[in-house]
Write an enzyme that holds these catalytic residues in place. Structure first.
Site, PDB file in Angstrom:
ATOM      1  NE  ARG A 147     149.117  58.345 -12.379  1.00  0.00           N
ATOM      2  CZ  ARG A 147     148.281  57.091 -12.171  1.00  0.00           C
ATOM      3  NH1 ARG A 147     146.863  57.172 -12.621  1.00  0.00           N
ATOM      4  NH2 ARG A 147     148.790  56.267 -11.299  1.00  0.00           N
ATOM      5  CG  ASP A 210     144.217  59.360 -10.926  1.00  0.00           C
ATOM      6  OD1 ASP A 210     143.366  59.773 -10.140  1.00  0.00           O
ATOM      7  OD2 ASP A 210     144.087  58.136 -11.431  1.00  0.00           O
ATOM      8  CD  GLU A 262     140.284  56.242 -14.510  1.00  0.00           C
ATOM      9  OE1 GLU A 262     140.459  54.997 -13.939  1.00  0.00           O
ATOM     10  OE2 GLU A 262     141.127  56.992 -14.553  1.00  0.00           O
ATOM     11  NE  ARG A 283     141.935  60.298 -17.065  1.00  0.00           N
ATOM     12  CZ  ARG A 283     142.954  59.455 -17.415  1.00  0.00           C
ATOM     13  NH1 ARG A 283     143.449  59.361 -18.512  1.00  0.00           N
ATOM     14  NH2 ARG A 283     142.878  58.426 -16.599  1.00  0.00           N
ATOM     15  CG  HIS A 312     141.291  54.682 -18.349  1.00  0.00           C
ATOM     16  ND1 HIS A 312     142.137  54.851 -17.248  1.00  0.00           N
ATOM     17  CD2 HIS A 312     141.030  53.426 -18.173  1.00  0.00           C
ATOM     18  CE1 HIS A 312     142.224  53.799 -16.513  1.00  0.00           C
ATOM     19  NE2 HIS A 312     141.574  52.916 -17.226  1.00  0.00           N
ATOM     20  CG  ASP A 316     141.711  49.181 -17.055  1.00  0.00           C
ATOM     21  OD1 ASP A 316     142.582  49.886 -17.418  1.00  0.00           O
ATOM     22  OD2 ASP A 316     140.627  49.302 -16.534  1.00  0.00           O
ATOM     23  CD  GLU A 339     146.304  56.166 -17.773  1.00  0.00           C
ATOM     24  OE1 GLU A 339     146.725  55.701 -16.669  1.00  0.00           O
ATOM     25  OE2 GLU A 339     145.275  56.193 -17.912  1.00  0.00           O
TER      26      GLU A 339
END
Length: 402
Positions: A147, A210, A262, A283, A312, A316, A339
């Site tokens: 990405r 993104d 996401e 996602r 995603h 986090d 990802e």
């Protein structure tokens, strides 16, 4: 066998994570990720005060029944806090079921559909040359997909461009930071970025981008049309997905593949997008979309409509969620890409895990269950620290209304 204990563990080894640990009468334990970036304590309270007491005495083998019990029994359905809490319970129960069966979770989901899980990394920089150097680093590591994000000239900061290249974390302590945004400048620089990447690395490398929900549908369609000649793997989150019919307008103006989801919490958030084939990649994640049980439901719907998965996988999500995602990724027939943002050494120490990266692929653990654990004593050394994602304003000072 019954559930005898359900414990919520909050730790911050570089960033905040919430983990649910369930223990059975036979001494088998399972863990689930319950992290909601920037609102972690809301989920911790939801679990500790409302969900954990309901789990005591239940049969841990009844995963589907427990999911329905927590979803329907609360009356107030869906939403990020509720679905993240349910996801933590569901993931922990799958972990327990795998340990009881003596099998990795992916075997309980039907076994392998592929040898490894294709992942993409994040190459970002303030300038295009900096991004190209980061892409080269990922190519050297064997990545097949990257990405790319770069700073927007004239703006002090751009979300998606961090200081630490391999361990990018956008959340910041104390109050949210505020940055300005210019769509006009952004639309000028992204085609230049893609042209430079293709000129240096050719077309065998998958290149993703993104948009972070920052455009209108017609602006997204315009950007997609400008990038088509550079064959983007996908354009992620072109617009906020609340107005799902906006994706029809994007489809009318570009053939660039679209990825979104996401921030989705249930199958109802993406049902129209999938059914009308307005997106190409979904996602949604294990932790934010109700766990393995519900995410599998979303992926099955997507498989019927030529939509592939692209979950995603930013920092986090704890290693608990990443492990769960890999078990699902390797089993479903319509997997697209995963990802993968590397966690810090401190996080990996708190969450020892068996999954590993090799030659562009992640491989799930072969241990029974999810193949990931939490070191509670080490976790206790990292207390919770308030942290928030940044906020965007337009050049005139108004809030970015998209």
């Amino acid at each position: 066998m019954k559930i005898t204990d359900a414990k919520v563990i909050v730790t911050s080894p570089g960033r905040n994570f919430v983990t649910l640990k369930i223990t059975t009468s036979d001494g088998v334990t399972g863990i689930g990720d319950a992290t909601l970036n920037g609102r972690e304590l809301a989920v911790a309270s939801y679990l500790r005060d409302h969900v954990c007491p309901l789990l005591i005495g239940r049969d841990p083998a009844r995963i589907e029944d427990t999911w329905q019990y927590l979803y329907r029994g609360a009356y107030w359905r869906r939403g990020p806090v509720t679905m993240t809490a349910i996801a933590a319970v569901d993931t922990a129960l799958w972990d327990i079921k795998g340990k009881v069966a003596g099998l990795p979770v992916y075997q309980l989901l039907g076994g392998r559909s592929r040898d490894g899980v294709t992942v993409y990394g994040h190459a970002n920089g303030e300038t295009i040359p900096e991004v190209l150097d980061e892409v080269a680093r990922y190519v050297d590591l064997g990545y097949r997909a990257v990405r790319v994000q770069c700073g927007v000239p004239g703006l002090d900061a751009t979300y998606g461009v961090g200081k630490d290249k391999m361990f990018y974390e956008p959340a910041e302590t104390n109050r949210p930071s505020e940055a300005t945004w210019s769509t006009e400048r952004y639309l000028r620089v992204v085609p230049e970025l893609f042209a430079a990447v293709r000129d240096r690395f050719g077309y065998d490398l998958h290149v993703l981008h993104d948009i972070h929900h920052r455009l209108t549908p017609i602006e997204a369609g315009r950007l997609g049309s400008m990038l088509e000649e550079y064959a983007p793997f996908w354009l992620e989150d072109p617009v906020p997905a609340e107005l799902q019919e906006g994706f029809r307008l994007i489809r009318q103006h570009t053939r660039a593949p679209i990825a979104v989801g996401e921030v989705f919490n249930s199958i109802w958030d993406c049902e129209q997008l999938i059914r009308e084939q307005l997106i190409d990649y979904i996602r949604a994640t294990v932790v934010h979309a109700g766990g393995i049980t519900h995410l599998r439901r979303i992926f099955d719907l997507a498989a019927l409509h030529h939509v592939r998965t692209g979950s995603h996988g930013a920092t986090d999500l704890s290693p608990v969620c990443m492990s769960a995602a890999l078990h699902l990724d390797i089993a479903v027939p319509n997997f697209g890409i995963q990802e993968y943002m590397r966690h810090t050494e401190a996080t990996d120490e708190v969450f020892p895990h068996g999954y590993h990266y090799a030659d562009g692929y992640l491989h799930p653990s072969e241990e029974p269950g999810l193949g990931v654990d939490i070191d509670e004593k080490l976790a206790a050394r990292y207390p919770y620290e308030p942290a928030y994602l940044p906020v965007n304003r337009l050049m005139d000072g108004s809030m970015h209304h998209w």
